[in-house]
Design an enzyme around this catalytic site. Structure first.
Site, PDB file in Angstrom:
ATOM      1  CD1 TRP A 357     -44.217  24.540   1.040  1.00 41.25           C
ATOM      2  CD2 TRP A 357     -46.487  23.093   0.675  1.00 41.25           C
ATOM      3  NE1 TRP A 357     -44.548  24.042   2.243  1.00 41.25           N
ATOM      4  CE2 TRP A 357     -45.731  24.032   2.123  1.00 41.25           C
ATOM      5  CE3 TRP A 357     -46.859  22.174   0.262  1.00 41.25           C
ATOM      6  CZ2 TRP A 357     -46.590  23.020   3.154  1.00 41.25           C
ATOM      7  CZ3 TRP A 357     -47.476  21.537   1.494  1.00 41.25           C
ATOM      8  CH2 TRP A 357     -47.738  22.076   2.301  1.00 41.25           C
ATOM      9  CG  ASP A 358     -48.143  28.878   0.121  1.00 40.63           C
ATOM     10  OD1 ASP A 358     -46.710  27.775   1.276  1.00 40.63           O
ATOM     11  OD2 ASP A 358     -48.434  29.229   1.543  1.00 40.63           O
ATOM     12  CD  GLU A 486     -43.286  25.541   8.328  1.00 37.54           C
ATOM     13  OE1 GLU A 486     -43.706  26.321   8.842  1.00 37.54           O
ATOM     14  OE2 GLU A 486     -42.569  25.671   6.531  1.00 37.54           O
ATOM     15  CE  LYS A 591     -46.896  27.366  11.411  1.00 40.77           C
ATOM     16  NZ  LYS A 591     -45.712  28.094  10.239  1.00 40.77           N
TER      17      LYS A 591
END
Lengths: 750, 750
Positions: A357-358, A486, A591
């Site tokens: 999805w980057d 995450e 994160k």
């Protein structure tokens, strides 16, 4: 953190011979042209630690899925881009001794990546075979002839006696993936040939059990050299043309190798591949090496023309932004709508060369600004063309509609951590959001009203089935999800995911009101469906903390032990290298932005105070252990007026790989994160927004800088924005006049 | 659900030849003696589908850990009990044709497992080699000589002509695990011999990289037969004595094979193993087959004497409870404190032969009632002896104290799903609770005040470090845990886990007040530590729903879509075979009791109304897809007066494997769940409790039954409880007089 290269505006250069940094150097000197690419490994071979990686866009292998215990819904295989047959190999012997810098220590060593022209050069002198020689290795991966890689080697005899040289120009299929299970190899050889100045090898990926395509790859190398042809060898797994000759003291020899690669992605039979290779090599053989280089260099100049960013007063930042754009463009420039942008591009094995999805979240916003709209549109088409795979993924989970995959080559999920594969479903929202982004930026409604409407509808169908109605709260909820952060897994009501879900449903309803009747007919969204979607939009639960007046990342987040990251002893950072997974999960440490990601997507929908409160709250817990994190925080910091903080966060992403911030550049570059530095300058420092089709800027100048200047593509125009101590100067470089908004004032550019 | 065997009180018998049920039949006819065991496969070989499994207690292999993506804290390897060298093999040829029931169809086929005596017999007639023979195969795994397995084969010539017979008595090391990665084999052969009537093979487990022990195993088989010795063969991976002879029409031949197995678990060198094999085989060779059988049969009689349960009026239930006790005792009878009870015992590969929390939660309460206290005490000692491993596990997670493993052979965790390994930490509380159970039942405080105090202290240290203080709720919490209901993962504040954590800390504090000074000195619990523990006990958060007045399984549970399981279409059950993992996770469906497990542990601490409300609430969502589930619900149902429900739930576990309820008996038996039927009868139907050292009963009689009777071991006594339509009769079979409580009335038994 370690800086292995010198700072220069258009070059990444080092004169240090440091074998301990070899993998880092190989990553940084990678070259690619979207269609193929390779790490900057030494073509002559290196018996020390090295990662010899050559990769072909879209050529992948469905490897056995390795999991602990099977769970229903898991994909059948783990897809990965495999290390291609190595066509770069050039074995060099001097008076019988093989050149191998793990054995002979070089002097006057230099690596130089020329970002302006897309050429990687390596020079050194070395005592070998009882004499001293000077070597120069030059290579390019053509951005105008996608099949072509050129190598040029110059050898100067610096000694006092004649040097006997033997060079093997090789195509070598005896290659491994470092991540292979049980040292499996993936290539079967179909044909091999070595004939004077040509070698040719056709190979095919190993048979798999999954009904996914096998790939056939043909490679043909041509050698031009002033050495004499000695012999040809056709070995079990490789082919070689061998040349020999003597170089007198003070004299030099030259050797050129040009390789072309064609695959079954473009040709439907082995003979079509080899015919094409023959035709193309005939045509290219007529050209000189410089003749092949010329259009390549010209194309790079044209790319920079549209996109260059100049920073005055900070050479490191200058180099960083150009390096990032160079590697991003090398990985993808929208020429092939079947390809996408893997997080490590062609620079390493990690992330398996697959699509994440980057692309939608971090790359599309940049390509919109630095390239023609077709580039972003091709990325949207990539997903549209993979809708069938997304149906399969949703069905695997027993759900309606389309779930785009976390990791894929063909639309079908090929990753197997349940907390990611099954749960990190915000990706579906990010893919929907990119359609809005494209439409809003370009003004081109042709995609959203046709292919886009279909993608949005199927994503909405997924959301509508994935939510549940909580009788206890009288709200729609999303349980069991993993957000972009995450470091928390399998949570209930991730604020960001819920927000994107609600937004997608509303946006889809809006678009459905605008599509042509035949599109509507095809989509066949019933009134019942629309009512249901509207009901979810109106009753979606979004976590809110009334005390702190912030958006909790998810249910339960506020119950954590909310100790700021500043109180963690520094020898425990990064957490992912020091803490057990369960300790990370129950900690409040973030994160990468989750709520902050949502504030970025919908930056105009929240008040400055709201954004400030949430930024202040989350920043104290954020460890930025994803390379995608700091740049988004930087944009929000800039937006709320925290200029110094914005610059500090920018610096973390601008030179992420050049300075090996996360101590993992050896594995490959963070291609998709490289977009962050451009976003920080343009959206952050310059405050660029597109509101109702109009460009807005609200720039500030980082204290350390004298000025910055960037070019931006917007609706058939190129603009140049320059910010210095005197203020902001915006020029229209090409295209029709346009009115823009600079810090609240309308400005007409001609 | 499928019943493959006939119902009889002391036998499990079938006369149906059904190859499609072969694996189920093999599981059910497994034999073992705690030290070794095997599935009821055919020793003569079977070329159809079969699982030839022979397993040795405590002999295991640390296999490569297979996970998707590595996570900090994961164990290095996945431990599994490997399929042992197959010493059962007896190849039979008749007039040159090999006996193989996949090729010759038998008639008059019969399998018979004699549970009273521990003997498995298989008889059939078959047309083979142009004639007709009758075969009888008998086997036992000696419960008095732990190294010994006996096989006896009788062959009757039913045809009209002579039959030429050749029999090979073989030890075969060419064995596989079905779960092996890439078909790896695990045994290296150290020595092999075949000499007349003896074969011998010594093998060693493959070298591993993990510093865990390798095991050496010696096997020696002796043959006695009226056939003639023909030859010996020493093959690459096997050894054979071959016998031949002719059987005249109407005549018969006999063949006996007795094998002894000794391992490096008991002997410290290969020569010590082989010396012992020689000694022991000399001694055993002097005995007849029946002479070897006699003490075995006597020991089974003695076991039944202490533990038999008689049910009148329901033969299926009668057979079920005996089968369960038979297989439980076969798996473990407390003879070796280094061994434990794997969920599938010696009956299959699944669960890898390792130790789970099943032992403490489900087996110890049964052994306390049916065997001498040493059996349960040995199980407690097993954990005490593995404290060092538990320290390693806690340290892997960066935590103080001891974390007993989810899956282990030696105390070190060898399982690798993060949501289980790192999070299903209630196991630590269950292990603490078993110490209380033992102490409360037996009255023996020697364990809890010495080894037990140490185990409790280290578990408490773990809990005290694992909790966190939530500033928002001003309570101690446990985030990121998985409760016994594994259909919810990585939850916050699992009520059961929080309850056990709080209880353990308080119990440890109580015990620490009672230990001897030298024990206290060794434990070195500071006043600060005790204060901290007390603080957690006083401020532990336990989820409570004030509307429904129940204990929510965890935070967020009440927000789920609370649709009862009765509304799920039956073709979607069992969920784990039809639903994707994420759908299961976000559903309210309970795999096995979580809150209900807590109500069972602390059954006297909650009011009937509380128990009823929680039972009513959870029962509607519970799918009992763990074999450990229904029996605990049955006890609570009985406790709150839901007698019919208690019986219905009992029936699910009583004949779980005999009727293949979960469609997975082919993989092996549910050894640790087999305890459930005894618990349901004794704790459920008879209402047995031990309160302040006194036995309490509050029996009811299931409507379908005429009576039930069970024997129970309690503090050096054997009691017999008989419940029939006239009421309850309790007798003291042996031991000193005792006062018990029957439905509120004190009764003195003499």
């Amino acid at each position: 953190m370690k800086q292995t290269f010198d700072i220069a505006p258009w070059h990444v250069t080092t004169t240090k011979w440091s074998p301990e940094d070899k993998r880092i150097q190989e990553s940084i000197t990678s070259l690619a042209n979207e269609n193929l690419g390779m790490r900057g490994f030494f073509e002559e071979g290196y018996s020390g630690d090295t990662l010899e990686g050559v990769y072909l866009g879209g050529v992948w292998f469905p490897d056995k899925t390795r999991v602990g215990w099977w769970k229903n819904g898991y994909p059948q295989y783990f897809g990965k881009m495999i290390n291609a047959v190595n066509f770069m190999k050039v074995i060099i012997k001097v008076n019988g001794e093989q050149l191998d810098l793990a054995k002979q220590t070089p002097s006057d060593f230099k690596l130089d990546l020329d970002m302006k022209q897309g050429i990687f050069t390596r020079t050194f002198n070395v005592e070998i075979g009882g004499t001293k020689l000077g070597f120069s290795f030059e290579r390019f991966v053509s951005v105008t002839q996608k099949e072509l890689v050129g190598q040029r080697i110059k050898i100067n005899n610096l000694g006092s006696s004649e040097a006997k040289i033997e060079i093997s120009s090789m195509i070598d299929a005896d290659v491994y993936n470092e991540d292979a299970n049980y040292d499996e190899q993936f290539w079967n050889i179909l044909a091999k040939k070595a004939d004077g100045d040509h070698t040719e090898l056709v190979s095919m990926t190993k048979k798999n059990d999954f009904g996914t395509p096998q790939f056939t790859v043909g490679m043909k190398s041509t050698t031009k050299t002033d050495l004499s042809h000695k012999e040809d060898r056709v070995n079990e797994k490789s082919v070689e043309n061998i040349f020999e000759g003597s170089i007198a003291a003070g004299a030099a020899a030259e050797f050129e190798k040009r390789t072309i690669v064609a695959t079954s992605r473009d040709f439907d039979s082995e003979s079509a591949i080899t015919n094409y290779l023959d035709e193309l090599s005939d045509a290219l053989d007529a050209e000189s090496f410089d003749g092949l280089l010329a259009p390549h260099i010209k194309e790079w100049a044209s790319r920079w023309e549209k996109s260059d960013v100049e920073i005055d007063g900070d050479e490191g930042a200058q180099q960083g932004i150009r390096f990032n754009l160079f590697q991003l463009f090398s990985t993808y420039y929208g020429q092939d709508y079947r390809l996408n942008i893997s997080p490590k591009g062609f620079t390493g094995e990690k992330y398996g060369g697959a699509t994440y999805w980057d692309t939608e979240a971090y790359c599309i916003p940049v390509y919109l600004g630095v390239a023609n709209p077709e580039v972003a549109r091709n990325l949207l088409m990539y997903r549209y063309n993979q809708l069938d795979g997304a149906f399969i993924n949703a069905k695997q989970q027993g759900l309606d509609g389309a779930l785009f995959p976390m990791v894929t080559f063909n639309g079908v999920e090929c990753h197997n951590e349940w907390e990611i594969t099954f749960e990190e479903i915000h990706r579906n929202g990010d893919i929907a959001y990119a359609i809005y982004l494209y439409t809003n930026y370009t003004g081109d409604r042709s995609y959203v009203l046709h292919e886009g409407a279909e993608v949005l509808t199927e994503i909405s169908r997924f959301w509508a089935d994935r939510v549940h109605y909580s009788q206890s709260k009288n709200k729609y909820m999303l349980h069991a999800v993993t957000g972009p952060d995450e470091y928390d897994n399998n949570v209930n009501n991730d604020w960001y995911t819920n927000l994107l879900c609600r937004w997608t449903l509303q946006y889809t309803l809006d678009i459905l009101d605008q599509v042509d009747p035949e599109v509507a007919k095809k989509l066949n969204v019933t009134e019942d469906e629309k009512r249901k979607w509207k009901g979810i939009v109106d009753n979606m639960y979004l976590p809110y903390d009334p005390d702190k007046k912030i958006f909790p990342e998810n249910d339960g987040f506020m119950d954590k032990d909310l100790t700021p990251v500043s109180e963690i002893p520094s020898d425990q950072l990064p957490l992912n290298q020091h803490w057990s997974w369960d300790k990370i999960l129950r900690s409040p440490y973030v994160k990468q932005g989750d709520v902050i990601q949502g504030l970025w997507d919908f930056i105009d929908d929240f008040s400055k105070e709201e954004k400030k409160r949430n930024f202040d709250f989350y920043e104290q817990f954020t460890v930025h252990e994803s390379s995608l994190s700091a740049s988004v925080y930087s944009i929000i910091a800039a937006d709320v007026g925290y200029e110094d903080k914005a610059v500090e966060l920018y610096e973390r992403s601008a030179r992420l790989d050049l300075d090996n911030y996360n101590n993992d550049t050896a594995d490959g570059l963070h291609i998709t994160s490289m977009t962050g530095s451009w976003l920080d300058i343009v959206q952050g420092f310059a405050g660029m927004r597109v509101r109702n089709g109009e460009l807005h800027y609200a720039p500030f100048l980082p204290k350390k800088w004298n000025s910055y200047k960037f070019r931006q593509n917007f609706r058939d125009r190129i603009l140049e924005v320059k910010v210095d101590k005197n203020g902001t100067d915006i020029k229209l470089i090409s295209g029709d006049p346009i009115t823009i908004d600079l810090a609240g004032k309308k400005l007409e550019l001609k």
